[in-house]
Scaffold this motif. Structure first.
Motif, mmCIF file in Angstrom:
data_model
loop_
_atom_site.group_PDB
_atom_site.id
_atom_site.type_symbol
_atom_site.label_atom_id
_atom_site.label_comp_id
_atom_site.label_asym_id
_atom_site.label_seq_id
_atom_site.Cartn_x
_atom_site.Cartn_y
_atom_site.Cartn_z
ATOM 1 N N THR A 229 0.799 -1.235 0.000
ATOM 2 C CA THR A 229 0.000 0.000 0.000
ATOM 3 C C THR A 229 0.827 1.279 0.000
ATOM 4 N N ALA A 230 2.031 1.239 0.551
ATOM 5 C CA ALA A 230 2.871 2.447 0.638
ATOM 6 C C ALA A 230 4.329 2.050 0.461
ATOM 7 N N PRO A 231 4.720 1.581 -0.721
ATOM 8 C CA PRO A 231 6.085 1.073 -0.925
ATOM 9 C C PRO A 231 7.173 2.114 -0.659
ATOM 10 N N GLU A 232 6.843 3.395 -0.800
ATOM 11 C CA GLU A 232 7.854 4.435 -0.553
ATOM 12 C C GLU A 232 8.292 4.469 0.909
ATOM 13 N N LYS A 233 7.476 3.902 1.814
ATOM 14 C CA LYS A 233 7.814 3.925 3.239
ATOM 15 C C LYS A 233 8.675 2.746 3.666
ATOM 16 N N VAL A 234 8.912 1.812 2.779
ATOM 17 C CA VAL A 234 9.763 0.658 3.099
ATOM 18 C C VAL A 234 10.949 0.553 2.139
ATOM 19 N N GLY A 235 11.079 1.487 1.215
ATOM 20 C CA GLY A 235 12.144 1.430 0.226
ATOM 21 C C GLY A 235 13.485 1.847 0.780
ATOM 22 N N VAL A 236 14.540 1.591 0.032
ATOM 23 C CA VAL A 236 15.900 1.993 0.410
ATOM 24 C C VAL A 236 15.987 3.518 0.356
ATOM 25 N N PRO A 237 16.508 4.156 1.392
ATOM 26 C CA PRO A 237 16.575 5.620 1.386
ATOM 27 C C PRO A 237 17.533 6.138 0.325
ATOM 28 N N GLU A 238 17.261 7.344 -0.144
ATOM 29 C CA GLU A 238 18.164 7.993 -1.098
ATOM 30 C C GLU A 238 19.471 8.369 -0.398
ATOM 31 N N GLY A 239 20.453 8.727 -1.219
ATOM 32 C CA GLY A 239 21.773 9.046 -0.668
ATOM 33 C C GLY A 239 21.748 10.162 0.360
ATOM 34 N N SER A 240 21.002 11.235 0.071
ATOM 35 C CA SER A 240 20.949 12.363 1.005
ATOM 36 C C SER A 240 20.262 11.966 2.313
ATOM 37 N N ASP A 241 19.258 11.064 2.212
ATOM 38 C CA ASP A 241 18.586 10.584 3.423
ATOM 39 C C ASP A 241 19.534 9.749 4.280
ATOM 40 N N ALA A 242 20.364 8.936 3.627
ATOM 41 C CA ALA A 242 21.316 8.109 4.364
ATOM 42 C C ALA A 242 22.358 8.977 5.069
#
Length: 500
Positions: A229-242
């Motif tokens: 239902t919300a794949p963006e909330k379980v995906g691998v974070p982007e580089g800036s997020d990491a």
């Protein structure tokens, strides 16, 4: 959603019971102090006599505030698995405590420190550095109390289904907090921390069980639901997020450990062994508190999908009311959580107010305005300053400047600038007062200006950490240039660059 279980008289009754209990604890603690409440050391550090259990729970209450429950679950709801970094940054705080707290405790016991700036004065002997340290601390403490007042309002409104409005809840419990703090000082604060800590630990654990039960399974099924239902909330974070993840671990690890009320709890330990054992227990708390709240926030995505930012701020109250409707056991446990959340918020706010009062009392009034005043008058001035500060912050709490998370991050931008003076100052004998002053001032200006002007994060690195890098560079390079000999500051104070 079913009718709110704690709406109406039941919620008011629970709140009233906890308020009365906190007042009784404050009265009892003040009654048992004898003359301690009339001296700065007795009132602000409990005379350095806190035992292991009391010290553990007051450290727990300092680290896990209302924001840790009321604010972190909504952030997990909005961010998904990215918010897991709230667990390692809580672990980082304990690591930094262990880096400097035992050594600071030994020195504090020898010199009978009361306020955090007592160490700065002893180590560097510089008036202007002490004043700058006090100003940064007062800013951070004021911001911290504001955060707790906002959390208090959201928590009470959410848990009572807004039967008790935001403003009324804040006002009533502020009066309760000021009353028992006035009566018992650090001893009363620490004893209320024991009560709220037990309630919070048990209540949060049962909240997790109930939330997963209502969501229809364990963490695995919840992850499957989010993936669909919300794949963006379980995906691998982007580089800036990491990068931001790692940067926040560093900034909060160092920033939270040097908070004034955290340092004063180091002073308040009965023995060094008591302090170390309490910190060893604290090492487990990120998993059983922040980790649990993180999963509760994810469960909220399934239980209450589609909440906007404002409505999600009351997520914990909404879930608690649903869990309370399952059966009598869950109802009783949610009563415990209900009071524990409010008590946790109040207990964290009272710690910050107590530290705020001590800095005004000892470092400003007692040292620069009326150095010959008796101890009892200095303590009284500190109490009145705390009341005045709360009155000003209440006006801001009626119209909070952002979500709990934004308030939480803002205070760390400046408070982390205190880390070099305490940690490097303890270990590096060559560190000099002049470069330390200019490093802290420069770091605070960089971090504050970037925050106010809307710059940053810089490739994921928050402005506070950029300011800290500037701070450390000036401290280290300046101290190496100054050398080991004692130097005279611009204010005429002789700095003890070689003093341990």
């Amino acid at each position: 959603m079913t009718e709110l279980t704690f709406a109406g008289p039941s919620g008011v009754l629970i709140l009233s019971a906890y308020a009365v209990l906190m007042l009784l604890i404050g009265w009892w603690a003040g009654r048992g102090q004898g003359g301690g409440g009339r001296t700065a050391r007795g009132y602000y550090t409990a005379g350095g006599g806190l035992g292991m259990v009391t010290l553990f729970f007051t450290l727990y209450a300092t680290q896990y505030s209302g924001n840790s429950v009321v604010g972190y679950a909504p952030q997990a709801y909005r961010s998904g698995f990215l918010w897991w970094h709230s667990v390692p940054f809580m672990i980082a705080i304990i690591a930094v405590y262990l880096l400097f707290a035992p050594r600071l405790y030994v020195l504090a016991k020898q010199q009978r420190f009361v306020t955090p700036t007592d160490f700065v004065r002893h180590r560097f002997g510089s008036t202007r550095l002490c004043l700058l340290t006090a100003v940064v601390m007062l800013w951070g403490l004021g911001n911290y109390v504001l955060e707790q007042l906002v959390a208090m309002g959201h928590g009470i409104a959410g848990l009572t289904g807004e039967t008790v409005p935001y403003e009324v809840g804040v006002l009533v419990f502020v009066v309760v907090m000021l009353t028992y703090s006035w009566m018992g000082g650090m001893r009363a604060v620490a004893m209320t921390d024991v009560m709220q800590g037990i309630a919070l630990l048990v209540g949060v654990a049962v909240l997790l069980i109930g939330a997963l039960y209502l969501a229809g399974g364990g963490l695995g099924s919840l992850t499957t639901y989010l993936t669909e239902t919300a794949p963006e909330k379980v995906g691998v974070p982007e580089g800036s997020d990491a990068v931001n993840w790692l940067a926040m671990i560093v900034m909060i690890g160092f920033g939270a450990a040097v908070y004034p009320h955290a340092i004063q709890r180091v002073y308040a330990a009965r023995t060094e062994r008591t302090l170390k054992r309490s910190l060893a227990w604290m090492a487990w708390m990120p998993l059983v508190t922040t980790g649990v709240v993180f999963v509760v926030g994810l469960a909220g995505l399934q239980l209450f999908p589609g909440l906007d930012t404002e409505r999600s701020e009351q997520l914990v109250g909404m879930i608690a009311n649903e869990v309370a409707g399952v059966n009598l056991f869950f109802y009783l446990m949610m009563i415990l959580l209900f009071g524990g959340v409010v008590a946790a918020i109040v207990s964290t706010a009272d710690s910050a107010i107590l530290s705020f009062s001590s800095i005004v009392s000892s470092d400003i009034y007692g040292r620069h305005i009326a150095p010959d005043a008796p101890e009892s008058r200095k303590v009284l001035v500190g109490k009145l300053a705390g009341v005045a500060a709360v009155a000003v912050l209440l006006l801001l709490a009626w119209n909070p400047p952002g979500t709990l998370l934004s308030i939480f991050v803002l205070k760390f931008e400046l408070i982390v600038q205190l880390a070099p003076v305490f940690i490097l100052g303890l270990y590096w004998k060559r560190m000099a007062a002049g470069p330390t002053f200019w490093g802290m001032l420069s770091g605070a200006v960089v971090a504050g200006a970037a925050t106010l002007l809307g710059f940053g994060p810089f490739y994921g690195v928050p402005a506070g950490l950029v300011g800290l890098a500037v701070n450390v560079a000036i401290c280290v390079i300046g101290s190496l240039m100054v050398g080991r000999s004692a130097v005279s500051d611009d204010d005429g104070d002789r700095t003890a660059a070689t003093r341990a």
